[in-house]
Design an enzyme around this catalytic site. Structure first.
Site, PDB file in Angstrom:
ATOM      1  NE  ARG A  55      -0.028  -2.182   8.737  1.00 31.25           N
ATOM      2  CZ  ARG A  55       0.412  -2.297   7.493  1.00 31.25           C
ATOM      3  NH1 ARG A  55       1.037  -1.279   6.926  1.00 31.25           N
ATOM      4  NH2 ARG A  55       0.238  -3.417   6.817  1.00 31.25           N
ATOM      5  CG  ASP A  92       4.155  -6.949   6.877  1.00 26.07           C
ATOM      6  OD1 ASP A  92       3.354  -7.705   6.313  1.00 26.07           O
ATOM      7  OD2 ASP A  92       4.055  -5.707   6.862  1.00 26.07           O
ATOM      8  CG  ASN A 147       4.911 -14.393   4.968  1.00 24.95           C
ATOM      9  OD1 ASN A 147       6.071 -14.032   5.044  1.00 24.95           O
ATOM     10  ND2 ASN A 147       4.314 -15.064   5.941  1.00 24.95           N
ATOM     11  NE  ARG A 173       3.767  -6.330   1.419  1.00 25.14           N
ATOM     12  CZ  ARG A 173       4.195  -5.593   2.430  1.00 25.14           C
ATOM     13  NH1 ARG A 173       4.868  -4.485   2.193  1.00 25.14           N
ATOM     14  NH2 ARG A 173       3.946  -5.949   3.663  1.00 25.14           N
ATOM     15  CG  ASN A 219      -3.455 -12.090  10.429  1.00 28.02           C
ATOM     16  OD1 ASN A 219      -2.399 -12.371  10.999  1.00 28.02           O
ATOM     17  ND2 ASN A 219      -3.570 -11.003   9.680  1.00 28.02           N
TER      18      ASN A 219
END
Length: 238
Positions: A181, A10, A12, A14, A58
């Site tokens: 999460r 998780d 990428n 940002r 996705n």
């Protein structure tokens, strides 16, 4: 040492946004982290490594981003297939069911699984077009089609109808970027996993971060709902 480590890759988007770059640049930068983590797990003696690359959700992303990911994954597979094979790493893909996946990528996935199918040094599972709920629903349908009576369904028999039933339960899940999460990832297999949430974004995640997560895992007590009995020294002291 955990037997099975899974990574939710998780951050990428940002990572790219912090650098005023398009999101695709973050996905491209993530390749180095993937290779570094595979090498770190291999060196550490982890026998099963699972990477969450693309979820069933996705597909909701912009079409140009999805197309880029498909091309990137194909390039990465073709580039690193010889090294994975030479190192004795067996490659599997969890998902790859959606007809929107380009046929060329689907063929490369099949070719890589066939090429490395006899390897046993480590098993690398790439969750691509994966959804944990979908896997559970498909397992239930498989049981029904097999005519298994309801009172004969056990956790063991149910697990036997999941994709790759020889996959052991996940011991450790690493989710980068600080988000906390599950995101529909291997829901059955992570039931008793330990979770670690390093704040580093995935494109910056490297072997040293992976080792830190392994060290944190080894310091934890895994009780599985039980109560551990304190050990005692030779003189009876705890």
């Amino acid at each position: 040492m955990p037997r099975h480590v899974a990574c939710v890759m998780d951050g990428n988007g940002r990572w790219a946004r912090q650098r005023s770059l398009p999101r695709t640049a973050g996905h491209q930068a993530a390749e180095a982290a993937v290779i570094d983590v595979i090498e770190a797990a291999y060196t550490a003696g982890v026998r099963w490594l699972s990477l969450y690359a693309f979820s069933t959700e996705n597909w909701r992303r912009p079409g140009d981003e999805v197309d880029f990911i498909m091309r990137l994954v194909r390039r990465t597979l073709r580039k690193h297939a010889p090294s994975l094979y030479a190192r004795g790493i067996r490659c599997r893909f969890l998902g790859v069911n959606d007809p929107r996946i380009p046929p060329s990528l689907a063929r490369d996935v099949t070719d890589l699984m066939e090429l490395t199918g006899g390897n046993r040094r480590m098993t690398l599972t790439v969750a691509f077009d994966h959804g944990g709920r979908r896997d559970i629903v498909e397992a239930a349908r498989s049981l029904i089609r097999a005519g298994v009576p309801a009172d004969q369904v056990t956790e063991e028999s149910f697990a036997g109808h999941l994709p790759y039933p020889d996959t052991p339960d996940v011991d450790l899940v690493i989710r980068t970027s600080g988000e906390q999460r599950i995101s529909n990832f291997m829901l059955w297999q992570v039931a008793y996993a330990e979770w670690i949430f390093p704040r580093v974004l995935w494109p910056d995640f490297r072997a040293e971060h992976f080792w830190e997560c392994l060290d944190a895992y080894r310091r934890r007590e895994r009780r599985f709902g039980d109560v551990l009995t304190p050990t005692t020294t030779g003189n009876g002291a705890p």
